[in-house]
Structure formats: C-alpha cells, structure tokens
Motif scaffolding. Structure first.
Motif, short mmCIF file in Angstrom:
data_model
loop_
_atom_site.label_atom_id
_atom_site.label_comp_id
_atom_site.label_asym_id
_atom_site.label_seq_id
_atom_site.Cartn_x
_atom_site.Cartn_y
_atom_site.Cartn_z
N PHE A 125 54.80 26.98 41.71
CA PHE A 125 53.63 28.09 40.84
C PHE A 125 54.11 29.36 41.47
O PHE A 125 54.26 29.53 42.66
CB PHE A 125 52.43 27.62 41.11
N SER A 126 54.52 30.15 40.40
CA SER A 126 54.78 31.53 40.79
C SER A 126 54.09 32.71 40.07
O SER A 126 53.83 32.57 38.68
CB SER A 126 56.46 31.93 40.57
N VAL A 127 53.51 33.74 40.73
CA VAL A 127 52.90 34.76 40.07
C VAL A 127 53.56 36.28 40.44
O VAL A 127 53.78 36.39 41.49
CB VAL A 127 51.60 34.79 40.30
N SER A 128 53.59 37.30 39.35
CA SER A 128 54.14 38.57 39.88
C SER A 128 52.85 39.36 39.36
O SER A 128 52.40 39.37 38.36
CB SER A 128 55.77 38.86 38.97
N ALA A 129 52.64 40.37 40.26
CA ALA A 129 51.66 41.41 40.03
C ALA A 129 51.98 42.72 40.61
O ALA A 129 52.83 42.80 41.55
CB ALA A 129 50.54 40.82 40.57
N GLN A 130 51.35 43.52 39.89
CA GLN A 130 50.92 44.99 40.57
C GLN A 130 50.28 44.86 41.84
O GLN A 130 49.79 43.78 42.37
CB GLN A 130 50.26 45.81 39.87
N HIS A 131 50.12 45.91 42.56
CA HIS A 131 49.37 45.84 43.95
C HIS A 131 48.01 45.54 44.08
O HIS A 131 47.09 46.30 44.29
CB HIS A 131 50.04 46.91 45.05
N TYR A 132 47.57 44.38 43.63
CA TYR A 132 46.12 44.29 43.45
C TYR A 132 45.45 43.11 44.54
O TYR A 132 46.07 41.96 44.52
CB TYR A 132 45.74 43.80 41.95
N ALA A 133 44.58 43.46 45.26
CA ALA A 133 44.16 42.46 46.18
C ALA A 133 43.15 41.25 45.52
O ALA A 133 43.33 40.27 46.13
CB ALA A 133 43.33 43.08 47.34
N PHE A 134 42.77 41.60 44.70
CA PHE A 134 42.02 40.36 43.73
C PHE A 134 43.17 39.38 43.19
O PHE A 134 42.55 38.19 43.33
CB PHE A 134 40.95 40.97 42.69
N ALA A 135 44.27 39.74 42.75
CA ALA A 135 45.15 38.79 42.61
C ALA A 135 45.79 38.06 43.53
O ALA A 135 45.77 36.77 43.53
CB ALA A 135 46.25 39.62 41.86
N VAL A 136 45.88 38.69 44.76
CA VAL A 136 46.20 37.91 46.01
C VAL A 136 45.00 36.92 46.61
O VAL A 136 45.45 35.89 46.65
CB VAL A 136 46.58 38.86 47.33
N HIS A 137 43.88 37.55 46.38
CA HIS A 137 42.62 36.48 46.84
C HIS A 137 42.74 35.26 46.13
O HIS A 137 42.28 34.27 46.28
CB HIS A 137 41.38 37.36 46.75
N ALA A 138 42.91 35.34 44.71
CA ALA A 138 42.63 34.27 43.75
C ALA A 138 43.85 33.36 44.13
O ALA A 138 43.56 32.16 44.01
CB ALA A 138 42.78 34.68 42.26
N PHE A 139 44.91 34.04 44.33
CA PHE A 139 46.05 33.00 44.94
C PHE A 139 45.95 32.19 46.12
O PHE A 139 46.26 31.00 46.08
CB PHE A 139 47.63 33.85 45.16
#
Length: 309
Positions: A92-106
């Motif tokens: 599984f792969s995700v690309s994102a702007q620099h958002y901590a909430f996106a990292v936390h969910a990952f």
C-alpha cells in the motif's frame, strides 16, 4: 491466466520498471518479460507501452490493472478465511502534502497489520509529485488541498490525469509557531503581526509555481523567507528562529513536537483538504481502511467530514 501473472503486473506498476520488479520478485528480467507478453497475448490487449523511461500503462492496461487488483484482493480474503494464513505481502502506498494527520492515519493502518508481512510506502512530497504518483499508480491515493487561488489550475491537471478530488474537510488557515514565539497568547494573528518573523514554506522543485504551493497566500511578499523540503526541518526552524508557516491548523498530539502550537490567521480564505484517486478505479480494501482512519483522526480534532463527494 494465472494469479502469479497478476502479481507481476501489479509489481511492475508499483516500481515503474521491469528490471526492479524482477529483482523484487526474485525472477530474471527475461522471464518476467515473457510472462507479461504471454498475458497480453492471452487477453488480446497491450498492457504496457515500453519506453526509455520504463513500462507505462496503456489505457487498456489501466483498466486491466483495476480488475487485477480486485482479483488479488479477493484471493487474499479467501486464503485468509479458509487457510488462515497470509500468502501475500501487504502492499500500500500514499503520497501527501506535509500533513501530520495523514501520517498518523498511516501509522494506525500499519499497526493493524503488524502481524502480517507488508511493504508500505508513505511519500511526503511536492504537490506535482503527488498527482504524478497517483496517476502512474505509484500511490493508490494522494492528499492535498484546494482553495480559490489554486483550484482552477489543480483541477485542470487532475482532469488531464483522469483523477478525481474527494473533499474531506475545510479548514480556516492557521500559523504554526514555536510555543516560545512572542505571538503565543494571542487569540488570533494578522499578516501584519507576522511581518518581521521568518516565513517557512515547502519547496516545490521545478514546479515551484504559486499554484502548487502547500501554503495559501503564496503570492505574498515576505521580508524573510526560507524554503525547506521536509516537515522535521521546518519545525526545527520554527523553534530555532521563531519562524512561522501557514497550514490547516491540524496538529497531531502523538506525532508532532509539543513545542509547536497553531494560531488562527485572520484572512478571508478557506482550505479544502481532500484525497485524489484515479477515476477509473475503486479503492482497495486497504485504501478504504486508511481513509477510515484518516476521517476518524480528522473528526478527533474537531473537524466535520464533508459528505458531498
């Protein structure tokens, strides 16, 4: 058609190279090429266009990949139910702007698979790279924001790449500052309050257009401006230089430095943060699971999830 051949197609797309895919699959490059050609011949389609830059999916190949992934996911579910064992590495792969909430969910997603074999990729990267990663299937989904300034340009690019933007939530702009910054204690700040403090932003490489900026009000002039490439460095500069950056205001309690605080910014702007995904493909079960964690985390911070997708 064999299940193994579908695995081969997915791995080539993920790595963008038949040579790299062969290494990961522990087979020779000629054997992998032959397997792909046999599958193309059997299906009566051309899955890949061979170029100097690597293997690129054709239109038919893009549709085939969607079906292949769904078949592999169903095979996994059947094997888990009836064999009680894991037979395939979770990918599984995700690309994102620099958002901590996106990292936390990952992080939450990875923890749910800690007993499995897996190969997860999270790319905190530049805006254009996010769009490119998702359009070339290097990432299943991407996370970025739209506002009145960048929306026309970004939506045009998404349409060209056959991607759809799904809104998650809207946020009023905030500034991130060190808790020792002289502005801390104010209920909100204005642009004039920030005038003499160093402004920090994420560089966008060769696509350093105002419309690709991760920060709103990107066309404003700043007396002191510093560009960085990663979130940790940005936070270090916020603390060490009393600098500031403009963002959504969502700070992860678990993952962010406790020395960083968010202050509301008094501007007539709204950020609509959402996720992008290929129009012709549905999310995998793992993608749906990640999205669920993402929404839970956003709600936990007091935001309302938008439902008009």
């Amino acid at each position: 058609m064999r299940i193994k051949q579908l695995d081969y197609i997915v791995k080539i797309v993920e790595l963008g190279s038949i040579n790299e895919a062969a290494k990961h699959l522990f087979i020779t490059q000629p054997s992998l090429s032959t397997a792909v050609k046999e599958l193309e011949l059997e299906m009566g389609i051309q899955i890949f266009q061979r170029t100097q830059r690597g293997m690129i999916l054709t239109t038919e190949g893009t549709e085939f990949l969607s079906y292949a992934r769904q078949i592999l996911e169903q095979v996994d579910l059947m094997e888990e139910k009836y064999k009680g064992t894991e037979t395939r590495r979770r990918l599984f792969s995700v690309s994102a702007q620099h958002y901590a909430f996106a990292v936390h969910a990952f992080v939450q997603l990875i923890k749910s698979y800690e007993k499995n074999e897996y190969e997860f990729t999270f790319r905190e990267t530049q805006t254009n790279n996010i769009i490119e990663d998702v359009s070339t299937f290097q990432s299943e989904l991407g996370i970025l924001y739209l506002n009145t300034f960048n929306e026309k340009v970004i939506r045009k690019l998404l349409k060209e790449k056959q991607l759809i933007f799904h809104p998650l939530f809207t946020a009023q702009p905030h500034v991130f500052v060190s808790k020792k910054n002289p502005l801390v204690g104010k209920t909100s700040v204005t642009l004039s309050d920030l005038e003499n403090f160093p402004y920090l932003s994420f560089e966008q490489g060769q696509f350093n257009s105002f419309h690709f900026s991760e920060e709103i009000l990107s066309t404003l002039y700043h007396k002191k401006s510093i560009r960085v490439s990663d979130r940790a460095t940005l936070f270090n500069f916020l603390i060490g230089l009393d600098g500031y950056t403009i963002s959504s205001g969502v700070l992860s309690r678990e993952l962010n430095d406790e020395n960083i605080v968010a202050l509301p910014l008094e501007v007539d702007e709204v950020m609509e943060i959402g996720w992008i995904h290929p129009a012709q493909m549905s999310l995998s079960p793992m993608g749906e699971e990640y999205l669920r964690y993402l929404k839970e985390h956003i709600i936990d911070y007091g935001f309302t999830i938008l439902t008009n997708e």
